[in-house]
Enzyme design. Sequence first.
Site, short mmCIF file in Angstrom:
data_model
loop_
_atom_site.label_atom_id
_atom_site.label_comp_id
_atom_site.label_asym_id
_atom_site.label_seq_id
_atom_site.Cartn_x
_atom_site.Cartn_y
_atom_site.Cartn_z
CG ASN A 114 -0.20 -0.13 2.51
OD1 ASN A 114 0.53 0.78 2.88
ND2 ASN A 114 -0.35 -1.25 3.20
CG ASP A 183 -6.89 -5.51 6.50
OD1 ASP A 183 -6.38 -5.57 7.62
OD2 ASP A 183 -7.48 -4.50 6.06
CE LYS A 193 8.73 -12.00 -14.38
NZ LYS A 193 9.28 -11.66 -15.67
CG PHE A 227 -2.56 5.44 13.53
CD1 PHE A 227 -1.84 5.18 14.69
CD2 PHE A 227 -2.44 6.68 12.93
CE1 PHE A 227 -1.02 6.14 15.25
CE2 PHE A 227 -1.62 7.66 13.47
CZ PHE A 227 -0.91 7.39 14.63
CE LYS A 241 -11.11 0.78 10.82
NZ LYS A 241 -10.23 1.59 9.99
CE LYS A 245 -8.54 -3.89 14.28
NZ LYS A 245 -7.43 -4.05 13.36
N1 CTP Z 1 -3.84 -3.63 12.18
C1 CTP Z 1 -3.30 -4.74 12.80
N2 CTP Z 1 -3.20 -5.93 12.14
C2 CTP Z 1 -3.65 -6.07 10.89
C3 CTP Z 1 -4.24 -4.96 10.24
C4 CTP Z 1 -4.31 -3.76 10.91
O1 CTP Z 1 -2.91 -4.61 13.96
N3 CTP Z 1 -3.53 -7.23 10.26
C5 CTP Z 1 -3.91 -2.35 12.90
C6 CTP Z 1 -3.36 -1.16 12.17
O2 CTP Z 1 -1.98 -0.96 12.44
C7 CTP Z 1 -4.20 -0.02 12.72
C8 CTP Z 1 -5.55 -0.68 12.94
O3 CTP Z 1 -5.29 -2.08 13.11
O4 CTP Z 1 -3.70 0.46 13.94
C9 CTP Z 1 -6.46 -0.48 11.77
O5 CTP Z 1 -7.59 -1.26 11.91
P1 CTP Z 1 -8.20 -2.10 10.68
O6 CTP Z 1 -9.52 -2.63 11.13
O7 CTP Z 1 -7.22 -3.07 10.18
O8 CTP Z 1 -8.36 -0.99 9.63
P2 CTP Z 1 -8.61 -1.20 8.12
O9 CTP Z 1 -7.95 -2.43 7.60
O10 CTP Z 1 -8.26 0.07 7.47
O11 CTP Z 1 -10.17 -1.43 8.18
P3 CTP Z 1 -11.14 -1.98 7.05
O12 CTP Z 1 -10.34 -2.80 6.11
O13 CTP Z 1 -12.11 -2.79 7.85
O14 CTP Z 1 -11.74 -0.77 6.45
#
Ligand code: CTP
Length: 302
Positions: A114, A183, A193, A227, A241, A245
């Site tokens: 990203n 995610d 490759k 964040f 969130k 969490k």
């Molecule tokens: N985070 C984490 N582990 C992951 C993904 C994200 O700890 N595998 C943390 C990020 O560092 C951030 C927070 O979770 O502090 C963001 O929450 P998240 O629900 O992952 O946000 P998004 O992925 O942006 O949400 P969504 O895809 O549901 O819109």
Amino acid sequence: AKMAHGIADDMLTTTVLAAGCPKLVAPAMNTGMLENPITQDNIRTLERYGFTVIPSESGLLACHDVGKGRLPADEVLLDYIHRALAPKDLAGLRVTVTAGPTQEAIDPVRCLTNHSTGKMGYAVARAAALRGAQVTLIHGPTALAPVRFAEDVPVVSAQEMYQAVTGRFADTDILVMAAAVADYRPASVASDKVKKGDGEMSIPLVRTADILGTIGPQKTHQFLCGFSMETRDMVAHSAEKLRKKNLDMIVANNLKDPGAGFGVDTNLVTFLTPDGGVRQLPLMSKDAVAGAILDEILARRG
Ligand code: CTP
């Protein structure tokens, strides 16, 4: 040499001898002079008297020799000065910060990632280190220089970040998860490759472990700050969130707000807390946002 021996025969050395403020010295001289045992003894004497001696760097010197003895760059000197002057209100606290993107390999050549540059997380790590915390910065691939006075832990994938964070969690007092963790990752990584074909192509993805989602429910003494980057319904999504969490605070921003988000040096953030608190800060530099985040965490830890 004069400072080490209390000789005050000009304006500068007189001021140094009289002043009670923190004193920093950046020795810059010819390599032979610097390595002379007399100079080395004088440096040790200054340290014994409480001076902070900023290590000399190597390179081209004013005398055209190449070697040790260069004055460090301005930003290095500024970090030392900031550290000397910053309040030490985080002394004794172990702060873990994550920053930057993760990369999820598809094959030896390609990855899913990203646009995170790591700037926000690095600013938090730097501010915490200058305020006296023992800082570990766990970061994905970024183009940023390491944060001075912090332990640097580079990782690549979400799984590596998960291991780095959970492995240190018992010894962490404050965790700030600014990293943009993937995610999803490819279900399998091709060992060679992947060659293109004529038709469409799709890559099956599986979920990565949610780092905060896993450790949030297990926390004991730790303060957890997440964040949240959104493009719409920022407050509602971020509050969800925070709750799911089990966080103590979440820093939300909207990627569509001018001056907020990836790559820029400013941010427009809103703090959400479990008591229902929603506080929007004005547009500020990421350094100022980092300071405000640490202030809020300190106030909430009590
Ligand atoms: N985070 C984490 N582990 C992951 C993904 C994200 O700890 N595998 C943390 C990020 O560092 C951030 C927070 O979770 O502090 C963001 O929450 P998240 O629900 O992952 O946000 P998004 O992925 O942006 O949400 P969504 O895809 O549901 O819109």
